[in-house]
Design a protein around this motif. Structure first.
Motif, PDB file in Angstrom:
ATOM      1  N   ILE A   1      20.555 137.185  10.138  1.00  0.00           N
ATOM      2  CA  ILE A   1      21.044 138.040  11.221  1.00  0.00           C
ATOM      3  C   ILE A   1      19.974 138.205  12.298  1.00  0.00           C
ATOM      4  O   ILE A   1      20.269 138.200  13.501  1.00  0.00           O
ATOM      5  N   ARG A   2      18.710 138.332  11.893  1.00  0.00           N
ATOM      6  CA  ARG A   2      17.630 138.522  12.856  1.00  0.00           C
ATOM      7  C   ARG A   2      17.279 137.236  13.612  1.00  0.00           C
ATOM      8  O   ARG A   2      16.689 137.289  14.681  1.00  0.00           O
ATOM      9  N   ASN A   3      17.600 136.075  13.036  1.00  0.00           N
ATOM     10  CA  ASN A   3      17.240 134.818  13.680  1.00  0.00           C
ATOM     11  C   ASN A   3      18.245 134.356  14.717  1.00  0.00           C
ATOM     12  O   ASN A   3      18.005 133.383  15.431  1.00  0.00           O
ATOM     13  N   PHE A   4      19.386 135.016  14.776  1.00  0.00           N
ATOM     14  CA  PHE A   4      20.377 134.735  15.800  1.00  0.00           C
ATOM     15  C   PHE A   4      20.592 136.023  16.601  1.00  0.00           C
ATOM     16  O   PHE A   4      20.426 137.120  16.083  1.00  0.00           O
ATOM     17  N   ASP A   5      20.963 135.863  17.882  1.00  0.00           N
ATOM     18  CA  ASP A   5      21.279 137.052  18.682  1.00  0.00           C
ATOM     19  C   ASP A   5      22.666 137.524  18.270  1.00  0.00           C
ATOM     20  O   ASP A   5      23.665 137.155  18.886  1.00  0.00           O
ATOM     21  N   SER A   6      22.712 138.334  17.242  1.00  0.00           N
ATOM     22  CA  SER A   6      23.974 138.659  16.567  1.00  0.00           C
ATOM     23  C   SER A   6      24.636 139.891  17.169  1.00  0.00           C
ATOM     24  O   SER A   6      24.257 141.021  16.868  1.00  0.00           O
ATOM     25  N   ASP A   7      25.618 139.657  18.034  1.00  0.00           N
ATOM     26  CA  ASP A   7      26.427 140.766  18.541  1.00  0.00           C
ATOM     27  C   ASP A   7      27.509 141.137  17.540  1.00  0.00           C
ATOM     28  O   ASP A   7      27.832 142.305  17.353  1.00  0.00           O
TER      29      ASP A   7
ATOM     30  N   ARG B   1      15.560 123.168  15.020  1.00  0.00           N
ATOM     31  CA  ARG B   1      15.346 124.606  14.812  1.00  0.00           C
ATOM     32  C   ARG B   1      16.211 125.118  13.669  1.00  0.00           C
ATOM     33  O   ARG B   1      15.764 125.925  12.839  1.00  0.00           O
ATOM     34  N   LEU B   2      17.480 124.687  13.618  1.00  0.00           N
ATOM     35  CA  LEU B   2      18.378 125.121  12.551  1.00  0.00           C
ATOM     36  C   LEU B   2      17.867 124.672  11.187  1.00  0.00           C
ATOM     37  O   LEU B   2      17.992 125.398  10.198  1.00  0.00           O
ATOM     38  N   THR B   3      17.282 123.480  11.134  1.00  0.00           N
ATOM     39  CA  THR B   3      16.721 122.984   9.875  1.00  0.00           C
ATOM     40  C   THR B   3      15.610 123.895   9.381  1.00  0.00           C
ATOM     41  O   THR B   3      15.518 124.213   8.192  1.00  0.00           O
ATOM     42  N   GLN B   4      14.760 124.360  10.303  1.00  0.00           N
ATOM     43  CA  GLN B   4      13.675 125.258   9.907  1.00  0.00           C
ATOM     44  C   GLN B   4      14.225 126.598   9.410  1.00  0.00           C
ATOM     45  O   GLN B   4      13.733 127.155   8.418  1.00  0.00           O
TER      46      GLN B   4
ATOM     47  N   ALA C   1      16.245 128.773   2.124  1.00  0.00           N
ATOM     48  CA  ALA C   1      16.028 128.215   0.802  1.00  0.00           C
ATOM     49  C   ALA C   1      14.843 128.884   0.115  1.00  0.00           C
ATOM     50  O   ALA C   1      14.895 129.217  -1.073  1.00  0.00           O
ATOM     51  N   TYR C   2      13.755 129.086   0.861  1.00  0.00           N
ATOM     52  CA  TYR C   2      12.591 129.761   0.305  1.00  0.00           C
ATOM     53  C   TYR C   2      12.923 131.178  -0.144  1.00  0.00           C
ATOM     54  O   TYR C   2      12.512 131.634  -1.201  1.00  0.00           O
ATOM     55  N   ILE C   3      13.685 131.877   0.676  1.00  0.00           N
ATOM     56  CA  ILE C   3      14.003 133.277   0.398  1.00  0.00           C
ATOM     57  C   ILE C   3      14.800 133.439  -0.891  1.00  0.00           C
ATOM     58  O   ILE C   3      14.577 134.369  -1.671  1.00  0.00           O
TER      59      ILE C   3
ATOM     60  N   ALA D   1      15.120 128.599  -4.131  1.00  0.00           N
ATOM     61  CA  ALA D   1      15.809 127.343  -4.389  1.00  0.00           C
ATOM     62  C   ALA D   1      14.972 126.180  -3.883  1.00  0.00           C
ATOM     63  O   ALA D   1      14.081 126.350  -3.064  1.00  0.00           O
ATOM     64  N   ASN D   2      15.273 124.981  -4.390  1.00  0.00           N
ATOM     65  CA  ASN D   2      14.583 123.763  -3.975  1.00  0.00           C
ATOM     66  C   ASN D   2      15.499 122.906  -3.121  1.00  0.00           C
ATOM     67  O   ASN D   2      16.692 122.777  -3.410  1.00  0.00           O
ATOM     68  N   ILE D   3      14.945 122.312  -2.082  1.00  0.00           N
ATOM     69  CA  ILE D   3      15.711 121.432  -1.209  1.00  0.00           C
ATOM     70  C   ILE D   3      15.705 120.019  -1.776  1.00  0.00           C
ATOM     71  O   ILE D   3      14.650 119.453  -2.054  1.00  0.00           O
ATOM     72  N   LEU D   4      16.901 119.460  -1.944  1.00  0.00           N
ATOM     73  CA  LEU D   4      17.033 118.107  -2.469  1.00  0.00           C
ATOM     74  C   LEU D   4      17.242 117.076  -1.361  1.00  0.00           C
ATOM     75  O   LEU D   4      16.760 115.954  -1.450  1.00  0.00           O
ATOM     76  N   ASN D   5      17.999 117.463  -0.317  1.00  0.00           N
ATOM     77  CA  ASN D   5      18.332 116.516   0.737  1.00  0.00           C
ATOM     78  C   ASN D   5      18.723 117.275   1.998  1.00  0.00           C
ATOM     79  O   ASN D   5      19.295 118.358   1.912  1.00  0.00           O
ATOM     80  N   ILE D   6      18.419 116.705   3.170  1.00  0.00           N
ATOM     81  CA  ILE D   6      18.763 117.323   4.446  1.00  0.00           C
ATOM     82  C   ILE D   6      19.449 116.289   5.337  1.00  0.00           C
ATOM     83  O   ILE D   6      18.966 115.170   5.484  1.00  0.00           O
ATOM     84  N   ALA D   7      20.590 116.681   5.917  1.00  0.00           N
ATOM     85  CA  ALA D   7      21.252 115.865   6.939  1.00  0.00           C
ATOM     86  C   ALA D   7      21.462 116.749   8.161  1.00  0.00           C
ATOM     87  O   ALA D   7      21.930 117.884   8.032  1.00  0.00           O
ATOM     88  N   ARG D   8      21.122 116.253   9.344  1.00  0.00           N
ATOM     89  CA  ARG D   8      21.257 117.071  10.551  1.00  0.00           C
ATOM     90  C   ARG D   8      21.687 116.218  11.726  1.00  0.00           C
ATOM     91  O   ARG D   8      21.456 115.009  11.758  1.00  0.00           O
TER      92      ARG D   8
END
Length: 272
Positions: A161-167, A53-56, A62-64, A67-74
């Motif tokens: 901020i909207r994607n996390f329940d940010s108190d 989920r965090l990767t998405q 990145a889209y916003i 920028a272009n994604i070169l590599n992902i580690a999770r």
């Protein structure tokens, strides 16, 4: 702030070498009454904010910011928590003379994601934890968006901020290094900024009380946010406020508010 920071009119000598870094901590606060409920809360957080989920979420960041994604580690961790790191770079199709908006205006909200990533890195680390003494559980997400070139991480603020329940949200934005124009003059900033708040949507700002600490001459900007409204049911895990006695409700609310204030002001508050 220098005149060159107000509008980009100078021609660069090669690539824009400024590094813009947005770092923030997002906190979600919860009350879990029993040891079983506290364990359930941690498991819930690990499921909702797992590495996939965090990767998405970071991919959309990145889209916003164009920028272009070169590599992902999770990685998901045992017993709890997850991390994702993305190497990114500025969109390859962007020329030196093309216009990228650096205006102090809000970026898209979660239902309006557009664009791509590219030039440095984005990271997120999660820290679910629980206090066995008073039932208060917290979930912290540490996020860093660091870019080189003209793309700005600030455009992703509202989405994150909207994607996390940010108190509580604690944000730092800093511009490091310098870039040169064709005349050899150094430039330490390439856009106007008065406050991180200027990149937040109006409806987001209306929900939070905010404090700024800005060091303009050093290009360092700091903003802290804490939710204004408090509805106890929004902070209870697997129970409802009506299931509690008035004494329990008042005690739990005091403990939750103290927890939020301690995180917001970064100090321990004595019990009354």
């Amino acid at each position: 702030m220098s005149k060159t920071a107000k509008k980009i009119k100078f021609k660069l000598q090669g690539f824009n070498n400024l590094t813009k870094t947005l770092s923030f901590n997002i906190y979600d606060i919860c009350y879990a009454r029993t040891a079983k409920q506290r364990k359930g809360y941690i498991e819930y957080i690990d499921e909702v904010y797992n590495a996939e989920r965090l990767t998405q979420i970071l991919t959309n960041v990145a889209y916003i910011i164009d920028a272009n994604i070169l590599n992902i580690a999770r990685q998901d961790y045992d017993p709890q928590g997850a991390s994702v790191t993305m190497l990114i770079c500025e969109e390859a199709s962007i020329s030196l003379d093309s216009k990228i908006s650096t205006d102090q205006e809000p970026g898209p909200l979660p239902d309006a994601v557009v664009a791509h990533l590219d030039k440095s890195h984005i990271t997120v680390h999660t820290y679910p934890e629980s206090n066995p003494h008073n039932g208060i559980s917290t979930f912290r997400a540490d996020i860093d968006v660091s870019t080189c070139g003209r793309i700005s991480p600030l455009k992703a603020l509202n989405y994150l901020i909207r994607n996390f329940d940010s108190d509580i949200v604690i944000m730092d934005y800093r511009i490091r290094g310098f870039t040169r124009d064709k005349g050899g003059r150094k430039h330490y900033i390439d856009h106007k900024i008065n406050s991180i708040q200027n990149y937040l949507a109006k409806d987001t700002k209306s929900l939070y009380q905010m404090i700024d600490v800005n060091v303009y001459q050093e290009n360092i900007f700091h903003t802290k946010m804490m939710l204004k409204q408090f509805d106890l049911d929004n902070y209870l895990f697997e129970i409802k406020a009506l299931d509690l006695s008035q004494y329990e409700r008042e005690k739990i609310e005091r403990d939750l508010r103290r927890e939020m204030m301690e995180i917001f002001y970064a100090e321990n508050i004595p019990k009354i």
